[in-house]
Design a protein around this motif. Structure first.
Motif, PDB file in Angstrom:
ATOM      1  N   GLY A 252     -66.166  11.294 -10.555  1.00 37.93           N
ATOM      2  CA  GLY A 252     -65.807  10.543 -11.613  1.00 37.93           C
ATOM      3  C   GLY A 252     -64.422  10.168 -11.866  1.00 37.93           C
ATOM      4  O   GLY A 252     -63.575  11.088 -11.709  1.00 37.93           O
TER       5      GLY A 252
ATOM      6  N   HIS B 203     -67.801   6.478 -14.218  1.00 39.24           N
ATOM      7  CA  HIS B 203     -68.859   7.397 -13.800  1.00 39.24           C
ATOM      8  C   HIS B 203     -69.056   7.111 -12.374  1.00 39.24           C
ATOM      9  O   HIS B 203     -69.050   5.764 -11.879  1.00 39.24           O
ATOM     10  CB  HIS B 203     -69.985   7.197 -14.563  1.00 39.24           C
TER      11      HIS B 203
ATOM     12  N   SER C 173     -75.448   8.348 -12.532  1.00 33.86           N
ATOM     13  CA  SER C 173     -73.877   8.181 -12.413  1.00 33.86           C
ATOM     14  C   SER C 173     -73.171   8.592 -13.645  1.00 33.86           C
ATOM     15  O   SER C 173     -73.441   8.069 -14.735  1.00 33.86           O
ATOM     16  CB  SER C 173     -73.806   6.438 -12.085  1.00 33.86           C
ATOM     17  N   GLU C 174     -72.449   9.725 -13.745  1.00 35.87           N
ATOM     18  CA  GLU C 174     -71.817  10.391 -14.709  1.00 35.87           C
ATOM     19  C   GLU C 174     -70.408  10.606 -14.320  1.00 35.87           C
ATOM     20  O   GLU C 174     -69.846  10.386 -13.363  1.00 35.87           O
ATOM     21  CB  GLU C 174     -72.566  11.585 -15.054  1.00 35.87           C
ATOM     22  N   VAL C 175     -69.501  10.930 -15.546  1.00 32.47           N
ATOM     23  CA  VAL C 175     -68.194  11.337 -15.450  1.00 32.47           C
ATOM     24  C   VAL C 175     -68.106  13.034 -15.150  1.00 32.47           C
ATOM     25  O   VAL C 175     -68.035  13.540 -15.984  1.00 32.47           O
ATOM     26  CB  VAL C 175     -67.225  10.926 -16.201  1.00 32.47           C
TER      27      VAL C 175
ATOM     28  N   ASN D 298     -70.278  17.072 -18.041  1.00 28.83           N
ATOM     29  CA  ASN D 298     -69.897  15.733 -17.923  1.00 28.83           C
ATOM     30  C   ASN D 298     -68.903  15.371 -18.864  1.00 28.83           C
ATOM     31  O   ASN D 298     -69.139  15.914 -20.024  1.00 28.83           O
ATOM     32  CB  ASN D 298     -71.040  14.853 -17.915  1.00 28.83           C
TER      33      ASN D 298
END
Length: 598
Positions: A406, A424, A452-454, A475
């Motif tokens: 991320g 993300h 798709s994430e941080v 996350n």
């Protein structure tokens, strides 16, 4: 390392001639798990109801994008891994006049979840977590960043150290009855700084865990302001805009307190914006050293000089800078013997366009940058990595790599699409090919890897006690993820918990009021050698640190591939002594106690 270099040269030659490397293993499509997903996401289904809040307010406060860490640890000594999740909250004036859901009475808080794992008659597992935060008495303060785990007072119960941005760090002593007490001030480790990663480590081999705390930047909300990206849009500043903070090293005085030895140990002489820390015996002298990943500055390798002092030899050892000679934005870090030659190698995640770094140890604490020939660097160029770890996800005996990603700078395409959190990225899973190279198998790892994430903190451990490594992900400004491993079906394994004698006295079990003998504790730093017939030994280390701002399962889990034969286990304890256990049956967990081997 000479074998590895020769293998890499052979690979380059074979690729030029169009032939295939003879040492590479079968393609990932041959996984024994068949068409099943290698990892499945089970956080919400198992009861892990948690969403991290970073308090984004439009002011682009830098701490907003740096948390959270996570922890896997057995707080109640029932044999399965429980979960601690770090919460952050709001920053500045927004902490007082936030939206109704974020006001003080309902301020989001860090959470402790008890693992209520059930093993059914047919051997299947039912995994469920219960939120026991209120019952535990844990009250967290300030803006949470990370967590470290270890039994600092040798009473047989794992304690937690919580790092913060805007409040004193907290040391949560495990009372052994399901509750915790904050003893940071009483023990002398309640510094107020911007701490991120920390590690419990026995620096002097006296059987008591000391504490290393990595500090980041001297940052004040009142004096911060947005910086601007290439498009001219406001964004987060780089760490170069602020001075770094020195780290802290605390010596365990064996009486319930710590003494600050940062200056006396020389740790405070050199410092950078520390984000990741890994402790291991890098030069093979039997004493634990400390490696620090700094953000945008030279990294540090603190070699233990056996007299309470450390020397930073990172530049001479080849791990201060990558082969380019330019400092990079190091975040997460982990050490392990990925090439099975008996020493600790290093991997660390970096900013997008820099690529993760892989440093191969020659056995004496001198390293070679193999980021490019291993493919670890090129494969990770598109990502800004944070939490990372060496894990044998398919139990074939070779350590693979995983990283959660991320960015820290606004992704312009996501911003233009009006994404509320335009940082993300997807996760990354690299499979060890056994010849010094890694294969990107992310696309085959399951739907969870397509999210798709941080990603920030990640912890590794066998949550359902079925003999493979599961993954807990924190996350930023998003939900926790628990990835349950189902990639190792048919492969054999051995789980090892290495424990040592307690140094404290008896304690009262307050749950029943019974006086019991003090339990033994995990011997963090112990090296475990798995001796196999006709094959090289496999080396693993009991550790809870590494990754990014997180705490891992201290048990050692070793994949054995197709072999079901008993193995010999040799343990090199933190005090330098070695013991051996022969004829250990596989596909189970064993507990090895110092003093009971041969």
């Amino acid at each position: 390392m000479r074998r590895l270099l020769a293998g890499l040269l052979a690979i380059v030659a074979s690729s030029c001639s169009g032939s295939q490397p003879t040492e590479s293993r079968p393609s990932s499509t041959d996984s024994r798990a068949g068409d099943a997903e290698w990892f499945v996401e089970r956080a919400a289904q198992s009861g892990l109801d948690f969403v991290h809040v970073n308090g984004m307010s439009g002011h682009f406060y830098l701490p907003e994008i740096m948390a959270p860490g996570v922890a896997l640890f057995d707080y109640d000594n029932d044999g399965d891994l429980d979960v601690f999740l770090v919460q952050s909250g709001m920053l500045g004036s927004e902490a007082k006049d936030a939206t109704p859901g974020l006001k003080s009475k309902t301020r989001p808080t860090s959470k402790l979840f008890r693992n209520d794992l059930t093993i059914n008659a047919d051997g299947s597992r039912t995994l469920h977590f219960t939120d026991v935060t209120d019952a535990s008495g844990i009250v967290t303060t300030g803006y949470g960043m990370g967590v470290a785990a270890g039994d600092f007072n040798n009473d047989g119960w794992i304690d937690l150290y919580l790092t913060k941005f805007d409040a004193p760090n907290q040391l949560l002593r495990n009372n052994g009855n399901g509750t915790f007490t904050d003893v940071a001030h009483a023990t002398g480790v309640d510094e107020r700084s911007w701490s991120v990663s920390a590690a419990f480590v026995d620096i002097d081999r006296d059987g008591w865990l000391d504490l290393y705390v990595g500090n980041y930047l001297r940052y004040e909300l009142a004096r911060s302001g947005p910086c601007f990206g290439p498009s001219g849009a406001p964004g987060y500043c780089t760490p170069d805009a602020y001075p770094a903070l020195p780290a802290r090293l605390y010596h365990n005085e064996r009486n319930g307190t710590f003494r600050d030895v940062s200056a006396a140990s020389h740790i405070a002489r050199e410092f950078g914006p520390a984000l990741g820390v890994s402790t291991a015996d890098f030069n093979g002298d039997g004493w634990i050293d400390i490696y620090v990943a700094n953000d945008g500055k030279e990294n540090q390798l603190w070699i233990n000089r056996h007299d309470g002092t450390f020397e930073n030899v990172a530049l001479a050892a080849g791990v201060a800078l990558p082969i380019s000679g330019k400092p990079e934005g190091s975040m997460g870090v982990d050490a392990a013997d990925f090439d099975d030659d008996g020493d600790e190698d290093l991997v660390m995640t970096e900013l997008a366009a820099e690529g993760s770094n892989l440093y191969v140890n020659d056995g004496t604490g001198v390293f070679t940058d193999m980021s490019a020939p291993s493919t670890v660097g090129p494969t990770s160029l598109a990502f800004t990595g944070f939490g990372t770890g060496w894990i044998d996800f398919d139990n074939d005996g070779r350590l693979d790599l995983m990283a959660v990603n991320g960015t820290v700078q606004i992704i312009e395409a996501q911003r233009q699409a009006h994404d509320p959190h335009p940082l993300h990225q997807k996760k990354l899973l690299l499979r060890n090919a056994g010849n010094g190279r890694f294969e990107d198998v992310t696309a085959r790892a399951g739907a969870a890897f397509a999210l798709s994430e941080v990603g920030r903190g990640v912890a590794f451990g066998d949550v359902d006690n079925d003999g493979d490594v599961d993954v807990l992900i924190g996350n930023n400004n998003g939900p926790v993820r628990l990835l349950i491993n189902q990639a190792s079906q048919g492969h054999h394994w051995l789980g090892v918990r290495v424990i040592g004698p307690p140094k404290g006295g008896p304690y009262v079990d307050r749950r029943g009021g019974r006086l019991q003998a003090a339990q033994t504790r995990d011997m963090l730093g112990a090296r475990v050698e798995i001796v196999r017939k006709g094959k090289p030994s496999l080396w693993r280390r009991s550790r809870s640190d590494g990754s990014y701002a997180s705490a891992n399962d201290p048990r050692v889990l070793v994949g054995l591939g197709e072999s079901s034969e008993p193995v010999t286990v040799r343990v090199r304890w933190p005090d330098g002594k070695t013991e051996t256990w022969t004829d250990q049956t596989v596909d189970r967990y064993v507990t090895l106690k110092q003093g009971e081997g041969k």
